[in-house]
Design a protein around this motif. Structure first.
Motif, PDB file in Angstrom:
ATOM      1  N   ASP A   1      10.186  24.850  71.478  1.00 40.67           N
ATOM      2  CA  ASP A   1      10.078  26.297  71.672  1.00 40.67           C
ATOM      3  C   ASP A   1       9.034  26.597  72.756  1.00 40.67           C
ATOM      4  O   ASP A   1       9.263  27.427  73.658  1.00 40.67           O
ATOM      5  CB  ASP A   1       9.708  26.953  70.352  1.00 40.67           C
ATOM      6  CG  ASP A   1       9.733  28.473  70.418  1.00 40.67           C
ATOM      7  OD1 ASP A   1      10.535  29.028  71.192  1.00 40.67           O
ATOM      8  OD2 ASP A   1       8.955  29.110  69.678  1.00 40.67           O
ATOM      9  N   ASP A   2       7.898  25.912  72.662  1.00 45.04           N
ATOM     10  CA  ASP A   2       6.837  26.119  73.655  1.00 45.04           C
ATOM     11  C   ASP A   2       7.305  25.749  75.068  1.00 45.04           C
ATOM     12  O   ASP A   2       6.895  26.382  76.059  1.00 45.04           O
ATOM     13  CB  ASP A   2       5.600  25.294  73.300  1.00 45.04           C
ATOM     14  CG  ASP A   2       4.976  25.736  71.970  1.00 45.04           C
ATOM     15  OD1 ASP A   2       5.278  26.864  71.524  1.00 45.04           O
ATOM     16  OD2 ASP A   2       4.206  24.939  71.404  1.00 45.04           O
ATOM     17  N   ALA A   3       8.159  24.728  75.155  1.00 45.49           N
ATOM     18  CA  ALA A   3       8.625  24.265  76.466  1.00 45.49           C
ATOM     19  C   ALA A   3       9.736  25.139  77.030  1.00 45.49           C
ATOM     20  O   ALA A   3      10.126  24.971  78.202  1.00 45.49           O
ATOM     21  CB  ALA A   3       9.100  22.817  76.361  1.00 45.49           C
ATOM     22  N   GLY A   4      10.286  26.052  76.215  1.00 49.86           N
ATOM     23  CA  GLY A   4      11.289  26.980  76.718  1.00 49.86           C
ATOM     24  C   GLY A   4      12.721  26.511  76.589  1.00 49.86           C
ATOM     25  O   GLY A   4      13.614  27.027  77.287  1.00 49.86           O
ATOM     26  N   PHE A   5      12.982  25.551  75.722  1.00 53.14           N
ATOM     27  CA  PHE A   5      14.367  25.152  75.481  1.00 53.14           C
ATOM     28  C   PHE A   5      15.124  26.298  74.813  1.00 53.14           C
ATOM     29  O   PHE A   5      14.554  27.104  74.062  1.00 53.14           O
ATOM     30  CB  PHE A   5      14.428  23.919  74.584  1.00 53.14           C
ATOM     31  CG  PHE A   5      14.097  22.638  75.285  1.00 53.14           C
ATOM     32  CD1 PHE A   5      15.097  21.862  75.842  1.00 53.14           C
ATOM     33  CD2 PHE A   5      12.777  22.216  75.411  1.00 53.14           C
ATOM     34  CE1 PHE A   5      14.797  20.675  76.488  1.00 53.14           C
ATOM     35  CE2 PHE A   5      12.458  21.039  76.062  1.00 53.14           C
ATOM     36  CZ  PHE A   5      13.469  20.264  76.597  1.00 53.14           C
ATOM     37  N   LYS A   6      16.432  26.363  75.093  1.00 54.29           N
ATOM     38  CA  LYS A   6      17.287  27.386  74.503  1.00 54.29           C
ATOM     39  C   LYS A   6      18.545  26.754  73.929  1.00 54.29           C
ATOM     40  O   LYS A   6      18.987  25.692  74.392  1.00 54.29           O
ATOM     41  CB  LYS A   6      17.675  28.432  75.547  1.00 54.29           C
ATOM     42  CG  LYS A   6      16.519  29.260  76.076  1.00 54.29           C
ATOM     43  CD  LYS A   6      17.015  30.322  77.065  1.00 54.29           C
ATOM     44  CE  LYS A   6      15.862  31.173  77.578  1.00 54.29           C
ATOM     45  NZ  LYS A   6      16.343  32.227  78.519  1.00 54.29           N
ATOM     46  N   GLU A   7      19.100  27.430  72.943  1.00 56.45           N
ATOM     47  CA  GLU A   7      20.374  26.982  72.391  1.00 56.45           C
ATOM     48  C   GLU A   7      21.429  26.981  73.489  1.00 56.45           C
ATOM     49  O   GLU A   7      21.439  27.842  74.363  1.00 56.45           O
ATOM     50  CB  GLU A   7      20.812  27.894  71.241  1.00 56.45           C
ATOM     51  CG  GLU A   7      19.909  27.803  70.020  1.00 56.45           C
ATOM     52  CD  GLU A   7      20.320  28.752  68.910  1.00 56.45           C
ATOM     53  OE1 GLU A   7      21.462  29.256  68.942  1.00 56.45           O
ATOM     54  OE2 GLU A   7      19.486  29.005  68.011  1.00 56.45           O
ATOM     55  N   ARG A   8      22.281  25.958  73.451  1.00 62.21           N
ATOM     56  CA  ARG A   8      23.380  25.736  74.396  1.00 62.21           C
ATOM     57  C   ARG A   8      22.907  25.072  75.691  1.00 62.21           C
ATOM     58  O   ARG A   8      23.726  24.824  76.594  1.00 62.21           O
ATOM     59  CB  ARG A   8      24.164  27.015  74.691  1.00 62.21           C
ATOM     60  CG  ARG A   8      24.680  27.704  73.434  1.00 62.21           C
ATOM     61  CD  ARG A   8      25.765  28.713  73.724  1.00 62.21           C
ATOM     62  NE  ARG A   8      26.990  28.031  74.143  1.00 62.21           N
ATOM     63  CZ  ARG A   8      28.137  28.657  74.419  1.00 62.21           C
ATOM     64  NH1 ARG A   8      28.205  29.969  74.322  1.00 62.21           N
ATOM     65  NH2 ARG A   8      29.206  27.988  74.800  1.00 62.21           N
ATOM     66  N   ASP A   9      21.606  24.778  75.815  1.00 62.30           N
ATOM     67  CA  ASP A   9      21.170  23.923  76.921  1.00 62.30           C
ATOM     68  C   ASP A   9      21.854  22.566  76.802  1.00 62.30           C
ATOM     69  O   ASP A   9      22.026  22.029  75.681  1.00 62.30           O
ATOM     70  CB  ASP A   9      19.654  23.706  76.880  1.00 62.30           C
ATOM     71  CG  ASP A   9      18.862  24.896  77.416  1.00 62.30           C
ATOM     72  OD1 ASP A   9      19.483  25.796  78.013  1.00 62.30           O
ATOM     73  OD2 ASP A   9      17.635  24.904  77.211  1.00 62.30           O
ATOM     74  N   ILE A  10      22.236  21.981  77.944  1.00 60.35           N
ATOM     75  CA  ILE A  10      22.800  20.635  77.959  1.00 60.35           C
ATOM     76  C   ILE A  10      21.703  19.660  78.394  1.00 60.35           C
ATOM     77  O   ILE A  10      21.082  19.836  79.456  1.00 60.35           O
ATOM     78  CB  ILE A  10      24.000  20.530  78.930  1.00 60.35           C
ATOM     79  CG1 ILE A  10      25.086  21.554  78.565  1.00 60.35           C
ATOM     80  CG2 ILE A  10      24.558  19.107  78.931  1.00 60.35           C
ATOM     81  CD1 ILE A  10      25.676  21.352  77.190  1.00 60.35           C
ATOM     82  N   ILE A  11      21.448  18.652  77.550  1.00 57.40           N
ATOM     83  CA  ILE A  11      20.458  17.624  77.887  1.00 57.40           C
ATOM     84  C   ILE A  11      21.155  16.564  78.735  1.00 57.40           C
ATOM     85  O   ILE A  11      22.108  15.914  78.270  1.00 57.40           O
ATOM     86  CB  ILE A  11      19.850  17.008  76.618  1.00 57.40           C
ATOM     87  CG1 ILE A  11      19.122  18.086  75.798  1.00 57.40           C
ATOM     88  CG2 ILE A  11      18.893  15.873  76.974  1.00 57.40           C
ATOM     89  CD1 ILE A  11      18.575  17.591  74.481  1.00 57.40           C
ATOM     90  N   THR A  12      20.694  16.396  79.947  1.00 57.76           N
ATOM     91  CA  THR A  12      21.363  15.466  80.867  1.00 57.76           C
ATOM     92  C   THR A  12      20.625  14.148  81.043  1.00 57.76           C
ATOM     93  O   THR A  12      21.245  13.123  81.360  1.00 57.76           O
ATOM     94  CB  THR A  12      21.534  16.131  82.249  1.00 57.76           C
ATOM     95  OG1 THR A  12      20.235  16.486  82.756  1.00 57.76           O
ATOM     96  CG2 THR A  12      22.415  17.377  82.142  1.00 57.76           C
ATOM     97  N   SER A  13      19.273  14.177  80.861  1.00 54.20           N
ATOM     98  CA  SER A  13      18.523  12.937  81.088  1.00 54.20           C
ATOM     99  C   SER A  13      17.195  12.977  80.340  1.00 54.20           C
ATOM    100  O   SER A  13      16.690  14.044  80.001  1.00 54.20           O
ATOM    101  CB  SER A  13      18.272  12.720  82.583  1.00 54.20           C
ATOM    102  OG  SER A  13      17.439  13.750  83.096  1.00 54.20           O
TER     103      SER A  13
END
Length: 621
Positions: free
Chosen positions: A561-573
């Protein structure tokens, strides 16, 4: 099976009617209403003269394509036998006056000695003795609840409560003829709403020949059509007795048991290979499953015939399933004959969550045949024939009556939250049920919000650290326990149990499950008291339809949450290494359990744009 409680309902309502006249009373007095109803259906003496009864008829589960017949024999007090045949599945249940019993669709006999069943039998016996009509009864309370309409007819409403269990029965009596038109049977975990019609007179007594039952929370509707009532018939007493021999639909192909069978313990679930028609696939072991389950798509691959659907309960809600006949199958050196199992669409859940192709669940229809030993630390299973099993260890033998198809255990959290918990090796964690969470003001307890799911869908839960959890002298410190954030309609909404105790607790032990003697044995395992690493990111992710790793949920106030991740982000690496080379979601989860302070550079694809985020792990609890 499906109809026993339904067919008994009207019999119990008739029992409620018989009693002593108390003279003229206002019709706001529930006893007066019962007396009027009693007069309307044919008289007290005729009712008392019914020492035995035989009934038969048809049953239809609407919308499911399931229909069949039932037969029922009864003799006061308590003695009962019911046979239900729905063509694709059948069940026999009964009570010999001393114990209730059931034989399920695969022939397994269960003597029901759990607390709820014992209390229900006590209530039924007192009703047959007319104790409820005693205005000073210490067991029953009758109250007038007013007037309501049923199918357009004004009805007196009478509630019957008792001090033995939490069950409540609410009856609706037609004001004009005093026939019983509706009954609501309200239990802690479900309700039956029964509507009666097609009243006919048999030997001077009036009975409904049609019942329509809606069961909540599943919403399933069942119609019962009576074809015959017969009174004071001769009944062979042996009909009420449970079978002397239990089903034995398996063989050990190597000796008298199967010991130290290796299994895979992946993300707090137990997996083992099962061979059906020469196709060996991964199945999950789950004592929380009341039957064996096969994924619908794999059942179709095997060309099995589907019959249904039926509605049932998962942990988070209501699910639809079908019946199929599973051909003979083998688990290691154990071979089973064909069984009736459920077909349910769940394969995608494991594929999306873990990247595993899991096509079956080994539940009660498998585990109930054995004494099963699970050594979590060694990741082995052992199966013993119950007639040949003798325990000589130094563990704690815990009486654990089977309720439904699951063991219940007495556990205490923090020295104050005590009661019965369901033992569930198919659950990864320890979870309070929502009613207990709410009743004990735990909803606002500090913790980490997550989402949990099963075949019924996803629901929110909050994980919080407690001080201790204890069972029979075993004490574990600092347990993490989940608390559902919303009520839902699945097993997490159950009131009769405090919660579910799963593998995050059980993996501290060597666990024995003895279905025959209804006992659980716990020994300290090699990992007893060990602190197992948990995720430290606050990220939950799974494979999406394109097989990309997609963020499913970001827990508030966590590193993600602190880093700004959001739902539906795709993790690529991760640290410059593409996800496809990191051995999948399971490997990612292991990375997120690394030491606090570990920092990862995570590549993200969001709305067509790519960028990196820095994520530093920290302890969340």
């Amino acid at each position: 099976m499906i109809s026993r409680r339904l067919i008994l309902t009207y019999l119990l309502s008739l029992t409620v009617l018989s009693g002593t006249f108390f003279g003229e009373k206002s019709l706001t007095d529930p006893h007066a209403i019962l007396e009027k109803h009693f007069e309307a259906i044919g008289g007290l003496e005729n009712l008392k003269a019914m020492k035995t009864m035989y009934q038969e008829g048809a049953i239809v589960i609407e919308g499911a394509g399931l229909e069949g017949t039932f037969k029922q024999w009864s003799e006061r007090p308590l003695r009962l036998r019911q046979e239900t045949d729905l063509k694709i599945v059948s069940e026999v249940s009964g009570d010999n006056g001393e114990v209730s019993w059931v034989v399920d669709a695969n022939g397994k006999v269960l003597i029901k000695r759990d607390e709820n069943t014992l209390k229900e039998r006590e209530v039924r016996k007192l009703m047959e003795e007319y104790e409820y009509m005693n205005s000073e009864s210490e067991f029953f309370t009758l109250t007038f609840e007013g007037v309501e309409k049923v199918n357009g007819k004004d009805c007196y409403v009478v509630k019957i409560a008792n001090t033995i269990n939490q069950d409540v029965q609410i009856n609706f009596y037609n004001k004009s003829n005093f026939y019983l038109l509706r009954t609501m049977i309200i239990k802690p975990d479900n309700e039956d709403h029964i509507t009666y019609s097609d009243f006919r007179t048999v030997d001077g007594m009036t009975f409904p020949f049609r019942e329509k039952v809606k069961t909540l929370p599943t919403g399933e509707t069942t119609t019962v059509e009576y074809a015959k009532y017969a009174f004071n018939v001769e009944i062979d007493n042996s009909l009420f007795e449970p079978p002397q021999e239990d089903v034995e639909d398996f063989v050990f192909m190597k000796g008298d048991n199967a010991e130290d069978v290796p299994v895979e313990f992946i993300e707090s679930h137990i997996y083992l290979p099962v061979n059906v028609l020469g196709k060996e696939r991964l199945w999950v072991l789950d004592c929380g499953a009341s039957v064996n389950v096969i994924d619908s798509s794999f059942a179709a691959e095997l060309n099995l015939q589907f019959e249904g659907p039926i509605k049932g309960q998962g942990a988070s809600g209501v699910v639809n399933f079908y019946f199929v006949t599973l051909p003979a199958y083998t688990v290691g050196s154990i071979q089973f004959r064909e069984q009736k199992v459920l077909a349910l669409s769940f394969r995608e859940i494991f594929q999306r969550a873990l990247g595993l192709d899991v096509i079956g669940i080994l539940g009660y229809d498998f585990l109930s045949r054995f004494v099963t030993k699970i050594d979590y630390a060694k990741q082995t299973l052992s199966f013993y024939h119950p007639s040949k099993f003798e325990y000589h260890g130094n563990g704690k033998v815990i009486d654990s009556p089977i309720e439904g198809s699951m063991f219940s255990l007495p556990l205490t959290v923090d020295g104050e939250y005590s009661g019965k918990w369901r033992l569930d090796i198919g659950a990864p964690d320890i979870d309070f049920h929502y009613p207990y969470t709410k009743a004990n003001d735990l909803l606002n307890r500090e913790g980490v919000d997550v989402i949990v799911g099963d075949a019924a869908g996803w629901t929110k839960s909050r994980i919080s650290r407690f001080r201790t959890i204890e069972i029979d002298g075993f004490i574990l410190e600092n347990p993490l326990i989940g608390m559902p954030s919303q009520e839902g309609t699945g097993s997490f909404a159950e009131e009769s149990m405090i919660g579910n105790v799963g593998n995050s607790f059980l993996r501290n032990f060597v666990l024995y499950m003895d279905y025959s003697d209804q006992k659980v044995i716990l020994e300290k395992g090699d990992d007893f008291g060990k602190e197992f690493q948990r995720g430290k990111s606050g990220l939950q992710y799974l494979y999406n339809a394109d097989n990309d790793v997609e963020v499913q949920f970001v827990s508030p106030n966590t590193p993600a949450d602190d880093a700004g991740f959001k739902e539906r982000d795709i993790i690529t690496s991760i640290n410059g290494i593409e996800v496809q080379y990191l051995d999948g979601v399971i490997a990612l989860r292991k990375l997120m359990r690394a030491e606090a302070g570990t920092t990862y550079t995570i590549g993200i694809l969001r709305e067509g744009k790519t960028f990196d985020k820095q994520l530093t792990l920290r302890d969340l609890f």
